[in-house]
Scaffold this active site. Structure first.
Site, PDB file in Angstrom:
ATOM      1  N   LYS A  27      -5.905 -11.740  -8.571  1.00  0.00           N
ATOM      2  CA  LYS A  27      -7.157 -11.940  -7.836  1.00  0.00           C
ATOM      3  C   LYS A  27      -8.198 -10.912  -8.266  1.00  0.00           C
ATOM      4  CE  LYS A  27      -7.897 -12.632  -3.408  1.00  0.00           C
ATOM      5  NZ  LYS A  27      -7.784 -12.546  -1.942  1.00  0.00           N
ATOM      6  N   LYS A  34       0.828  -1.217   0.000  1.00  0.00           N
ATOM      7  CA  LYS A  34       0.000   0.000   0.000  1.00  0.00           C
ATOM      8  C   LYS A  34       0.857   1.259   0.000  1.00  0.00           C
ATOM      9  CE  LYS A  34      -4.559  -1.357   1.496  1.00  0.00           C
ATOM     10  NZ  LYS A  34      -5.747  -0.979   2.279  1.00  0.00           N
ATOM     11  N   LYS A  63     -11.740  -5.323  -5.739  1.00  0.00           N
ATOM     12  CA  LYS A  63     -12.654  -4.177  -5.713  1.00  0.00           C
ATOM     13  C   LYS A  63     -12.042  -2.980  -6.442  1.00  0.00           C
ATOM     14  CE  LYS A  63     -14.266  -5.215  -0.986  1.00  0.00           C
ATOM     15  NZ  LYS A  63     -14.266  -4.726   0.403  1.00  0.00           N
TER      16      LYS A  63
END
Length: 337
Positions: free
Chosen positions: A202, A120, A205
Site C-alpha cells: 500500500k 508496530k 506515509k
C-alpha cells in the site's frame, strides 16, 4: 391528519485521521475524496487523531505543524465546519477520560490479538509502550462518545471496529443501552492505492522510498516525476491483469480521478507505450489536486481562521461527547459533581 412529515434522523458517521504526515494520494482516493459527500447523507464527525499519533515518538514542533496542515487540508478537500463537527482529538479531554473507562472493560487477550500492535511492536522494538497496546480502547472511545452509527473503514481496518463493537456490547450488556454499536461502512468508490515504487504494498506515509508516495502537497513537477518513475512491467500493454501490479495500480488511480472504466482506459491507450500512460496518469492527478492545493495555500495564510474553526469544533465536540460520558459514568456508579 397532520400535514407535518416527521424528518428521519440522519445516521451519524465518524472518521479520524492521524497527523503523522501530510496525507498521501492513497489517503485521498481511499477515503478523503469521498468525505464531503458524506455531509449530505450523514450527520458527520471528523477528527484529527493526534493522541493516537504519540504511540510512536513524535518531534513536538513537527507534530504541531502537521496538525495545522492536516486541519487546513480537511477544509481544502471540502469538509464544511457548518455541516460537520471538525475537531482536534487532544482538544476534547472526554476522549481520554472515556478511553480509561473502556480500558477496564477490555480484555487483555483481545488487545494482544490486535494485528497493528504486533506490527508496530516489530517496527518500533525500542518503544513498545502501553499506549501502543491499549490504543484500541481510545479508538473505541473516539467512536462511542459520538454514538456513531457507521464508521467508514478499509478492509484492513475492520479489526479496529470489531473490538470497538465488542467493548460497546460488553458495556451495554452490563449497564443497559449506553452506547450505539457502530457498523462498518465500506465506501463504494474508495480506491486502494499502492506504492509507485513497490506496487505490491500500500502507498504509505512512512515509505522509506520517496518515489513510492505522492503527498497531497507535492508540487506538480514532483508528482509528474514520481509517476514517470513508477514501476511497471516489460509487456508494454495497458490492461488490467494478474501479474501486472504496477499497471493495475496506475489504472486504479487513473480511474479514480477521471471516472473512466478499465475498459475505457484500455481502449484509450491501445497501441500506446507506458510513457504515454504514466504521463496521462500524472497529469490527471495534478489536475485533480490543483483546486485542493490552491485552497490549502489560502487556508495556510490565515492561521487565525483555522484556530477559530478548530476552537469552535472542539466546543461542539465537547458538548456532544460529554452527554455520552456523563451517562457512562453514572451507570458505572461515579458520584456526580
Amino acid at each position: 391528519m397532520s400535514e407535518e412529515i416527521k424528518k428521519e434522523r440522519k445516521k451519524r458517521s465518524l472518521s479520524l485521521i492521524q497527523p503523522t504526515s501530510i496525507p498521501t494520494l492513497g489517503n485521498y482516493l481511499g477515503a478523503m475524496k469521498g468525505w464531503p459527500s458524506f455531509q449530505d447523507d450523514f450527520d458527520t464527525v471528523f477528527g484529527i487523531a493526534d493522541l493516537h499519533s504519540i504511540t510512536v515518538r513524535q518531534d513536538p514542533k513537527k507534530l504541531r505543524e502537521q496538525t495545522v496542515q492536516l486541519y487546513a487540508l480537511l477544509l481544502s478537500v471540502g469538509l464544511d465546519p457548518e455541516k460537520s463537527i471538525l475537531f482536534v482529538q487532544s482538544h476534547v479531554p472526554q476522549h481520554s477520560q472515556l478511553g480509561w473507562l473502556l480500558n477496564c472493560y477490555t480484555m487483555f487477550g483481545e488487545l494482544s490479538r490486535m494485528t497493528q500492535f504486533k506490527d508496530k511492536s516489530q517496527q518500533h522494538a525500542d518503544n513498545v509502550n502501553s499506549g501502543l497496546f491499549t490504543y484500541p480502547c481510545l479508538m473505541a472511545a473516539d467512536i462511542l462518545l459520538y454514538q456513531a452509527d457507521i464508521v467508514p473503514v478499509g478492509a484492513d481496518q475492520k479489526q479496529h471496529l470489531e473490538i470497538a463493537r465488542d467493548i460497546a456490547e460488553r458495556f451495554n450488556g452490563i449497564y443497559g443501552n449506553v452506547f450505539t454499536v457502530p457498523e462498518p461502512y465500506i465506501p463504494k468508490n474508495g480506491a486502494r492505492v499502492m506504492s509507485l515504487a513497490d506496487p505490491t504494498r500500500k502507498m504509505s506515509k512512512s515509505d522509506p522510498n520517496p518515489k513510492g508516495t505522492v503527498f497531497l502537497t507535492d508540487e506538480p513537477n514532483v508528482i509528474m516525476k514520481k509517476f514517470k518513475s513508477a514501476v511497471t512491467d516489460s509487456e508494454m500493454s495497458v490492461r488490467y491483469a494478474e501479474g501486472k501490479d504496477g499497471i493495475n495500480n496506475l489504472m486504479t488511480i487513473y480511474s479514480a480521478v477521471t471516472g473512466k472504466s478499465f475498459d475505457t482506459i484500455e481502449a484509450e491507450f491501445a497501441g500506446k507505450g507506458y510513457g504515454d500512460f504514466k504521463t496521462a496518469v500524472g497529469e490527471a492527478v495534478v489536475a485533480e489536486l490543483e483546486p485542493v492545493q490552491k485552497k490549502y495555500k489560502e487556508y495556510m495564510t490565515d492561521k487565525a481562521y483555522l484556530q477559530e474553526q478548530w476552537t469552535k469544533g472542539a466546543e461542539i465536540a465537547q458538548r456532544v461527547s460529554q452527554r455520552t460520558l456523563d451517562k457512562a459514568m453514572k451507570k458505572i456508579g461515579f458520584l456526580a459533581k
